[in-house]
Design a protein around this motif. Structure first.
Motif, PDB file in Angstrom:
ATOM      1  N   GLU A  27      53.317  27.694  86.162  1.00  0.00           N
ATOM      2  CA  GLU A  27      53.838  28.905  85.528  1.00  0.00           C
ATOM      3  C   GLU A  27      55.342  29.011  85.696  1.00  0.00           C
ATOM      4  N   ASN A  28      55.980  29.650  84.719  1.00  0.00           N
ATOM      5  CA  ASN A  28      57.408  29.986  84.795  1.00  0.00           C
ATOM      6  C   ASN A  28      58.287  28.766  85.047  1.00  0.00           C
ATOM      7  N   THR A  29      58.045  27.687  84.284  1.00  0.00           N
ATOM      8  CA  THR A  29      58.862  26.486  84.435  1.00  0.00           C
ATOM      9  C   THR A  29      60.117  26.586  83.573  1.00  0.00           C
ATOM     10  N   ALA A  30      61.171  25.922  84.007  1.00  0.00           N
ATOM     11  CA  ALA A  30      62.428  25.897  83.261  1.00  0.00           C
ATOM     12  C   ALA A  30      63.181  24.642  83.656  1.00  0.00           C
ATOM     13  N   ASP A  31      64.099  24.212  82.766  1.00  0.00           N
ATOM     14  CA  ASP A  31      64.916  23.037  83.071  1.00  0.00           C
ATOM     15  C   ASP A  31      65.688  23.258  84.366  1.00  0.00           C
ATOM     16  N   ARG A  32      65.798  22.197  85.150  1.00  0.00           N
ATOM     17  CA  ARG A  32      66.530  22.191  86.418  1.00  0.00           C
ATOM     18  C   ARG A  32      65.900  23.098  87.479  1.00  0.00           C
ATOM     19  N   GLN A  33      64.685  23.531  87.257  1.00  0.00           N
ATOM     20  CA  GLN A  33      63.999  24.340  88.248  1.00  0.00           C
ATOM     21  C   GLN A  33      63.494  23.456  89.365  1.00  0.00           C
ATOM     22  N   LEU A  34      63.672  23.902  90.605  1.00  0.00           N
ATOM     23  CA  LEU A  34      63.261  23.113  91.763  1.00  0.00           C
ATOM     24  C   LEU A  34      61.825  23.410  92.165  1.00  0.00           C
ATOM     25  N   TYR A  35      61.430  24.690  92.111  1.00  0.00           N
ATOM     26  CA  TYR A  35      60.084  25.096  92.492  1.00  0.00           C
ATOM     27  C   TYR A  35      59.405  25.813  91.330  1.00  0.00           C
ATOM     28  N   ALA A  36      58.073  25.782  91.328  1.00  0.00           N
ATOM     29  CA  ALA A  36      57.306  26.530  90.331  1.00  0.00           C
ATOM     30  C   ALA A  36      55.975  26.927  90.950  1.00  0.00           C
ATOM     31  N   ASP A  37      55.494  28.102  90.545  1.00  0.00           N
ATOM     32  CA  ASP A  37      54.181  28.558  90.979  1.00  0.00           C
ATOM     33  C   ASP A  37      53.103  27.931  90.099  1.00  0.00           C
ATOM     34  N   THR A  38      51.875  27.976  90.596  1.00  0.00           N
ATOM     35  CA  THR A  38      50.724  27.582  89.782  1.00  0.00           C
ATOM     36  C   THR A  38      49.775  28.780  89.713  1.00  0.00           C
ATOM     37  N   VAL A  39      48.720  28.634  88.941  1.00  0.00           N
ATOM     38  CA  VAL A  39      47.753  29.720  88.828  1.00  0.00           C
ATOM     39  C   VAL A  39      47.038  29.971  90.153  1.00  0.00           C
ATOM     40  N   ASP A  40      47.058  28.982  91.034  1.00  0.00           N
ATOM     41  CA  ASP A  40      46.520  29.170  92.379  1.00  0.00           C
ATOM     42  C   ASP A  40      47.639  29.712  93.261  1.00  0.00           C
ATOM     43  N   PRO A  41      47.514  30.937  93.762  1.00  0.00           N
ATOM     44  CA  PRO A  41      48.603  31.523  94.561  1.00  0.00           C
ATOM     45  C   PRO A  41      48.903  30.763  95.842  1.00  0.00           C
ATOM     46  N   GLU A  42      48.001  29.878  96.246  1.00  0.00           N
ATOM     47  CA  GLU A  42      48.221  29.102  97.467  1.00  0.00           C
ATOM     48  C   GLU A  42      48.907  27.765  97.216  1.00  0.00           C
ATOM     49  N   VAL A  43      49.156  27.436  95.944  1.00  0.00           N
ATOM     50  CA  VAL A  43      49.728  26.130  95.608  1.00  0.00           C
ATOM     51  C   VAL A  43      51.004  26.299  94.801  1.00  0.00           C
ATOM     52  N   THR A  44      52.089  25.701  95.258  1.00  0.00           N
ATOM     53  CA  THR A  44      53.342  25.654  94.512  1.00  0.00           C
ATOM     54  C   THR A  44      53.741  24.206  94.291  1.00  0.00           C
ATOM     55  N   VAL A  45      54.635  24.015  93.330  1.00  0.00           N
ATOM     56  CA  VAL A  45      55.075  22.674  92.956  1.00  0.00           C
ATOM     57  C   VAL A  45      56.566  22.527  93.254  1.00  0.00           C
ATOM     58  N   LEU A  46      56.923  21.396  93.825  1.00  0.00           N
ATOM     59  CA  LEU A  46      58.311  21.038  94.084  1.00  0.00           C
ATOM     60  C   LEU A  46      58.662  19.859  93.186  1.00  0.00           C
ATOM     61  N   PHE A  47      59.695  20.015  92.359  1.00  0.00           N
ATOM     62  CA  PHE A  47      60.129  18.943  91.467  1.00  0.00           C
ATOM     63  C   PHE A  47      61.200  18.108  92.164  1.00  0.00           C
ATOM     64  N   ALA A  48      61.012  16.792  92.184  1.00  0.00           N
ATOM     65  CA  ALA A  48      61.949  15.911  92.876  1.00  0.00           C
ATOM     66  C   ALA A  48      61.960  14.540  92.218  1.00  0.00           C
ATOM     67  N   ARG A  49      62.973  13.743  92.537  1.00  0.00           N
ATOM     68  CA  ARG A  49      63.012  12.366  92.074  1.00  0.00           C
ATOM     69  C   ARG A  49      61.828  11.621  92.674  1.00  0.00           C
ATOM     70  N   ALA A  50      61.216  10.749  91.862  1.00  0.00           N
ATOM     71  CA  ALA A  50      60.043  10.008  92.331  1.00  0.00           C
ATOM     72  C   ALA A  50      60.338   9.253  93.617  1.00  0.00           C
ATOM     73  N   ALA A  51      61.542   8.703  93.722  1.00  0.00           N
ATOM     74  CA  ALA A  51      61.906   7.924  94.906  1.00  0.00           C
ATOM     75  C   ALA A  51      62.082   8.795  96.140  1.00  0.00           C
ATOM     76  N   ASP A  52      62.366  10.096  95.948  1.00  0.00           N
ATOM     77  CA  ASP A  52      62.596  10.992  97.078  1.00  0.00           C
ATOM     78  C   ASP A  52      61.325  11.679  97.565  1.00  0.00           C
ATOM     79  N   ILE A  53      60.263  11.624  96.786  1.00  0.00           N
ATOM     80  CA  ILE A  53      59.051  12.371  97.123  1.00  0.00           C
ATOM     81  C   ILE A  53      58.460  11.965  98.479  1.00  0.00           C
ATOM     82  N   PRO A  54      58.377  10.676  98.833  1.00  0.00           N
ATOM     83  CA  PRO A  54      57.858  10.343 100.172  1.00  0.00           C
ATOM     84  C   PRO A  54      58.666  10.989 101.291  1.00  0.00           C
TER      85      PRO A  54
END
Length: 283
Positions: A27-54
């Motif tokens: 939900e509520n995604t936008a360009d250059r956004q770092l975090y985003a909520d999901t429909v599950d209030p206990e789960v959020t998403v962090l956007f990062a470079r694939a190489a940096d995720i580990p």
């Protein structure tokens, strides 16, 4: 719980699709956004470079992450590989000029190998007992043998086309990679992490499967069952309108078998055959 996912590149869109199919609508995604909520209030998403995720997962900025096995191995972090998501397939390969003298891994002994994956490359040569110089580059790896920067390379390939264009031949496979769901060891068994892993697993299990529904005469039921290559046998139900001569038959079949299966089902008396896609399949 926070999930780190690729913010761009070839892994971004299929990863977002997996999240959506797993029921974790962003939900509520936008360009250059770092975090985003999901429909599950206990789960959020962090956007990062694939190489940096580990690194994000290992440091605790995220609990789980979705990225390639190659990136996880290159990071050097000891993460738990929870699930192969089945896309982003590629290989890290040792390659050298096709008209050169390097035709097997041992031929690079004492020579220079260029790569964007120095840790994985050194581990590979250490396992084989080969002593060579590994040079890290940040791009255009396939050009280094032609400008005298290296004698061979270790690089990612999906189809091999880029290597062929640059007159490079594959000598050996270093690592087969695909996109995985990773977690830190201290949270891998947490209930929420396992719940998310199960949701993703149901998406993977449904890939390439179709759901068949049909009507059949009771007298033809055994013949219909013989045709269906379903998982554990079909489900047979009474028809709702009280027609005792017919039953409803449901089955999950491989997408590649649908065309032939429908023809055979018609041949043994099945009717009103409906084929639908499957979003998730919990086995």
């Amino acid at each position: 719980m926070r999930i780190a996912v690729p913010n761009k590149g070839r892994l971004h869109e299929p990863t977002i699709e997996v999240l959506e199919r797993a029921g974790l609508h962003i939900e509520n995604t936008a360009d250059r956004q770092l975090y985003a909520d999901t429909v599950d209030p206990e789960v959020t998403v962090l956007f990062a470079r694939a190489a940096d995720i580990p690194e994000y997962v290992a440091d605790g900025a995220a609990d789980v992450g979705i990225t390639g096995l190659d990136q996880a191995r290159e990071s050097g972090h000891d993460l738990v590989d929870l699930l192969d998501l089945g896309y982003g397939n590629c290989r890290l390969v040792l390659a050298a000029p096709e008209d050169g003298d390097i035709t097997e891994p041992a031929d690079v002994t004492g020579l220079t190998v260029a790569t964007e994956f120095p840790r994985v490359t050194r581990d590979y040569f250490d396992r084989k007992g080969i002593d060579c110089e590994v040079v890290e580059v940040t791009g255009a790896t396939e050009l280094t043998p032609h400008v005298d920067m290296a004698d061979a390379i270790v690089d990612i390939t999906s189809t091999g086309t880029t290597l062929q264009v640059n007159r490079l031949a594959i000598v050996d496979e270093v690592l087969a990679s695909s996109v995985r769901l990773f977690a830190r060891s201290d949270v891998a068994d947490d209930e929420k992490v396992q719940q998310v892993a199960t949701a993703f697993e149901s998406v993977v299990a449904a890939e390439g499967k179709r759901y068949l529904m049909m009507n059949a005469r009771r007298d033809d039921l055994e013949a219909v069952k013989d045709v269906l290559p379903g998982m554990g046998g079909p489900t047979v139900m009474d028809v709702a309108d009280g027609d005792e001569d017919h039953v409803a038959v449901h089955a999950v079949v491989d997408e590649r078998q649908v065309f032939e299966t429908i023809s055979e089902l018609k041949g043994v008396g099945a009717s009103d055959i409906l084929v639908t896609e499957i979003e998730r399949l919990v086995e």
